[in-house]
Design an enzyme around this catalytic site. Sequence first.
Site, PDB file in Angstrom:
ATOM      1  N   LYS A  36       1.084  -1.168  -0.158  1.00  0.00           N
ATOM      2  CA  LYS A  36       0.150   0.135   0.322  1.00  0.00           C
ATOM      3  C   LYS A  36       1.152   1.049   0.344  1.00  0.00           C
ATOM      4  O   LYS A  36       0.196   2.330  -0.825  1.00  0.00           O
ATOM      5  CB  LYS A  36      -0.984  -0.259   1.634  1.00  0.00           C
ATOM      6  N   THR A  87     -11.358  -1.026  12.569  1.00  0.00           N
ATOM      7  CA  THR A  87     -12.542  -1.769  13.632  1.00  0.00           C
ATOM      8  C   THR A  87     -13.324  -2.565  13.169  1.00  0.00           C
ATOM      9  O   THR A  87     -14.673  -2.526  14.135  1.00  0.00           O
ATOM     10  CB  THR A  87     -13.175  -0.474  14.247  1.00  0.00           C
ATOM     11  N   THR A 122     -13.509   4.136  14.352  1.00  0.00           N
ATOM     12  CA  THR A 122     -15.149   3.628  15.557  1.00  0.00           C
ATOM     13  C   THR A 122     -14.968   2.672  16.736  1.00  0.00           C
ATOM     14  O   THR A 122     -14.653   1.638  15.938  1.00  0.00           O
ATOM     15  CB  THR A 122     -16.366   3.520  14.431  1.00  0.00           C
ATOM     16  N   GLU A 155     -15.237  10.951  12.726  1.00  0.00           N
ATOM     17  CA  GLU A 155     -15.312  10.912  11.715  1.00  0.00           C
ATOM     18  C   GLU A 155     -16.455  10.691  11.146  1.00  0.00           C
ATOM     19  O   GLU A 155     -16.880   9.815  11.339  1.00  0.00           O
ATOM     20  CB  GLU A 155     -13.988  10.249  10.525  1.00  0.00           C
ATOM     21  N   PHE A 156     -16.939  11.289  10.312  1.00  0.00           N
ATOM     22  CA  PHE A 156     -18.829  11.954  10.200  1.00  0.00           C
ATOM     23  C   PHE A 156     -18.556  11.846   8.487  1.00  0.00           C
ATOM     24  O   PHE A 156     -19.774  11.568   7.424  1.00  0.00           O
ATOM     25  CB  PHE A 156     -19.787  12.264  10.293  1.00  0.00           C
ATOM     26  N   LEU A 257     -33.271   9.087   2.807  1.00  0.00           N
ATOM     27  CA  LEU A 257     -34.946   8.804   2.995  1.00  0.00           C
ATOM     28  C   LEU A 257     -34.895   7.789   1.496  1.00  0.00           C
ATOM     29  O   LEU A 257     -36.276   7.343   0.891  1.00  0.00           O
ATOM     30  CB  LEU A 257     -36.543   9.787   3.193  1.00  0.00           C
ATOM     31  N   GLY A 264     -25.929  -1.031   2.709  1.00  0.00           N
ATOM     32  CA  GLY A 264     -24.611  -1.524   3.009  1.00  0.00           C
ATOM     33  C   GLY A 264     -22.821  -0.795   3.591  1.00  0.00           C
ATOM     34  O   GLY A 264     -23.314   0.336   3.882  1.00  0.00           O
ATOM     35  N   CYS A 267     -19.792   0.726   7.384  1.00  0.00           N
ATOM     36  CA  CYS A 267     -19.669   1.317   8.562  1.00  0.00           C
ATOM     37  C   CYS A 267     -21.695   1.035   8.959  1.00  0.00           C
ATOM     38  O   CYS A 267     -21.264   0.206  10.021  1.00  0.00           O
ATOM     39  CB  CYS A 267     -19.464   2.474   8.118  1.00  0.00           C
ATOM     40  N   LYS A 270     -21.879  -3.208  10.022  1.00  0.00           N
ATOM     41  CA  LYS A 270     -20.889  -3.300  11.958  1.00  0.00           C
ATOM     42  C   LYS A 270     -21.421  -2.525  12.297  1.00  0.00           C
ATOM     43  O   LYS A 270     -21.253  -3.108  13.847  1.00  0.00           O
ATOM     44  CB  LYS A 270     -19.723  -2.905  10.653  1.00  0.00           C
TER      45      LYS A 270
HETATM   46  C1  UGA Z   1     -22.047   5.764   6.123  1.00  0.00           C
HETATM   47  C2  UGA Z   1     -21.762   7.558   7.394  1.00  0.00           C
HETATM   48  O1  UGA Z   1     -22.869   8.145   6.850  1.00  0.00           O
HETATM   49  C3  UGA Z   1     -21.158   8.167   7.622  1.00  0.00           C
HETATM   50  O2  UGA Z   1     -21.796   9.682   7.931  1.00  0.00           O
HETATM   51  C4  UGA Z   1     -20.070   7.979   8.590  1.00  0.00           C
HETATM   52  O3  UGA Z   1     -19.347   8.371   8.671  1.00  0.00           O
HETATM   53  C5  UGA Z   1     -19.203   6.237   8.029  1.00  0.00           C
HETATM   54  O4  UGA Z   1     -20.594   5.771   7.804  1.00  0.00           O
HETATM   55  C6  UGA Z   1     -18.704   5.785   8.593  1.00  0.00           C
HETATM   56  O5  UGA Z   1     -18.915   5.247   9.763  1.00  0.00           O
HETATM   57  O6  UGA Z   1     -17.547   5.887   8.461  1.00  0.00           O
HETATM   58  P1  UGA Z   1     -21.157   5.401   4.258  1.00  0.00           P
HETATM   59  O7  UGA Z   1     -20.617   4.374   4.638  1.00  0.00           O
HETATM   60  O8  UGA Z   1     -19.923   5.739   3.869  1.00  0.00           O
HETATM   61  O9  UGA Z   1     -21.162   7.050   5.734  1.00  0.00           O
HETATM   62  O10 UGA Z   1     -22.167   5.840   3.607  1.00  0.00           O
HETATM   63  P2  UGA Z   1     -23.517   6.246   3.459  1.00  0.00           P
HETATM   64  O11 UGA Z   1     -23.582   7.690   2.176  1.00  0.00           O
HETATM   65  O12 UGA Z   1     -24.344   7.114   4.187  1.00  0.00           O
HETATM   66  O13 UGA Z   1     -24.407   4.667   2.813  1.00  0.00           O
HETATM   67  C7  UGA Z   1     -24.384   4.036   2.823  1.00  0.00           C
HETATM   68  C8  UGA Z   1     -25.327   3.011   3.158  1.00  0.00           C
HETATM   69  O14 UGA Z   1     -26.905   2.914   3.134  1.00  0.00           O
HETATM   70  C9  UGA Z   1     -25.360   2.916   1.045  1.00  0.00           C
HETATM   71  O15 UGA Z   1     -25.344   1.243   0.553  1.00  0.00           O
HETATM   72  C10 UGA Z   1     -26.437   3.802   0.905  1.00  0.00           C
HETATM   73  O16 UGA Z   1     -27.076   3.197  -0.491  1.00  0.00           O
HETATM   74  C11 UGA Z   1     -28.039   3.779   1.780  1.00  0.00           C
HETATM   75  N1  UGA Z   1     -28.370   4.288   1.539  1.00  0.00           N
HETATM   76  C12 UGA Z   1     -28.119   5.505   1.812  1.00  0.00           C
HETATM   77  C13 UGA Z   1     -29.708   4.674   0.893  1.00  0.00           C
HETATM   78  O17 UGA Z   1     -30.052   3.254   1.156  1.00  0.00           O
HETATM   79  N2  UGA Z   1     -30.695   5.104   1.365  1.00  0.00           N
HETATM   80  C14 UGA Z   1     -30.233   6.701   1.466  1.00  0.00           C
HETATM   81  O18 UGA Z   1     -31.349   7.068   1.301  1.00  0.00           O
HETATM   82  C15 UGA Z   1     -29.077   6.793   2.094  1.00  0.00           C
END
Ligand code: UGA
Length: 441
Positions: A36, A87, A122, A155-156, A257, A264, A267, A270
């Site tokens: 990496k 994690t 996390t 982190e968010f 929504l 999936g 994050c 898990k």
């Molecule tokens: C999520 C959180 O949104 C972040 O704030 C956080 O920092 C991150 O996890 C983490 O803990 O590292 P992420 O998993 O990258 O971010 O992606 P998201 O955009 O939140 O989507 C997660 C899943 O929800 C995806 O499979 C997406 O398709 C699904 N989703 C999202 C829906 O099915 N509907 C929605 O309205 C929004």
Amino acid sequence: MKNIAVIGAGYVGLVLAACLSELGENVICVDKDKRKLEKLKKCKVHFYEQELSELIKKNMKDKKLEFSECTDYAVRKSEIIYIAVGTPSKDDGSVELKFVYDAITDIANSMNGYKIIVNKSTVPVGTGTKLKETIKKRLKERGKKYEFDVVSNPEFLREGSAVYDFMNPDRIVIGTNSERARKVIRAVYNAFDNKKVPFIFTNNESAELIKYTSNCFLAMKIAYINEIANLCEKVGANIQHVANGIGKDHRINSKYLQPGPGFGGSCFPKDNLALVRIAKEYGEEVSIVDQVIKSNEKQKLRMILKITNIMGKNLVDKKIAILGLTFKPNTSDMRESSSLVIIPKLIDCGAYIQVFDPEGIDEAKKYFNGLEHSIKYCGDEFEAVSGVDAVIILTEWEKFRNLDLELLRKNMKGQYFFDLRNVYERDQVEKCDFSYIGVGK
Ligand code: UGA
């Protein structure tokens, strides 16, 4: 300008290191994975994330960002050390903290003065306190009396928009009881002052819990809208109108929504499991979170029923095109993607699958190892739909929002169009001689 070490060059660590250097700090990013690191030293990122390679290249050139495999070097040079290691979930749903403890031990072995250890990974509530004890113990063994503080700074950022999210946070959470560390870490984020970003100062435990509560709340919104979408299909309502109708209420808001084939990623799945586990350890129940996990699993299976109810349970001699494999658009990440459940099930029913994803193909091949006889990896959406009986949109990449529907239909044998992300309107698709099947409408 501060010297900062970031331990871990994964998603969060790399974005953090690149963005902190962009904010003006001197950053050393450490990882133990030599392959990496070799790539990173050539400014090549091992996953797809928009803007990230450019940012790394720029800051390496400006000598504000360097990569190293030597934690000792990074720790000795820095006052602030961020931990951003993985994690993952263990088989029982609890959190694997091995990488965090490896990092903390390495840090304690190399400390040469006052250090602020900032945790971005996390971790279960109470981990910050345990990390302090681990450092104290190791320093005692080394016969050193250095002062240090441990801060929880969750982190968010979201994959796919990680750099933007880091640079435009809704809030910054700083969890520590140390006034000294609070001031230093607050100052790291001075660059955000003109954006009026709210700061939440709290203790380690609350900061750790904010991260889980936030992710699980968002996951709950998705599971809820998915279940309402399923009800919409039965009662003749349209989920897009329903989501719009409730989302306009400021107390609810319209984000997260969008119904679909289940959430999936690395994050939400898990963190839901972990929160249930954490609560259990303290004799509490978060039964809602438990239900969200079950509901999400059901949603993936429901998508298969949606397909087999129309095309039949026996899919032998049927070809199906899948557009989108990753768990969301703008990433190459396949972790916990609903495609990992849906594709093998369709193959079990006898289907031959032709797939296309703009960035996820290489990663997908690792997950579908052994299914090569039933999957064809295609170079674009037209190759994927060639001669198929049905097309399924599984991930809403921008590219799939503007498909040439007429041309697509001409390339296909059958007429089924499963829009599992509700990207299209029924009329628009059916005008081109398709049978349209969305989610919740
Ligand atoms: C999520 C959180 O949104 C972040 O704030 C956080 O920092 C991150 O996890 C983490 O803990 O590292 P992420 O998993 O990258 O971010 O992606 P998201 O955009 O939140 O989507 C997660 C899943 O929800 C995806 O499979 C997406 O398709 C699904 N989703 C999202 C829906 O099915 N509907 C929605 O309205 C929004």
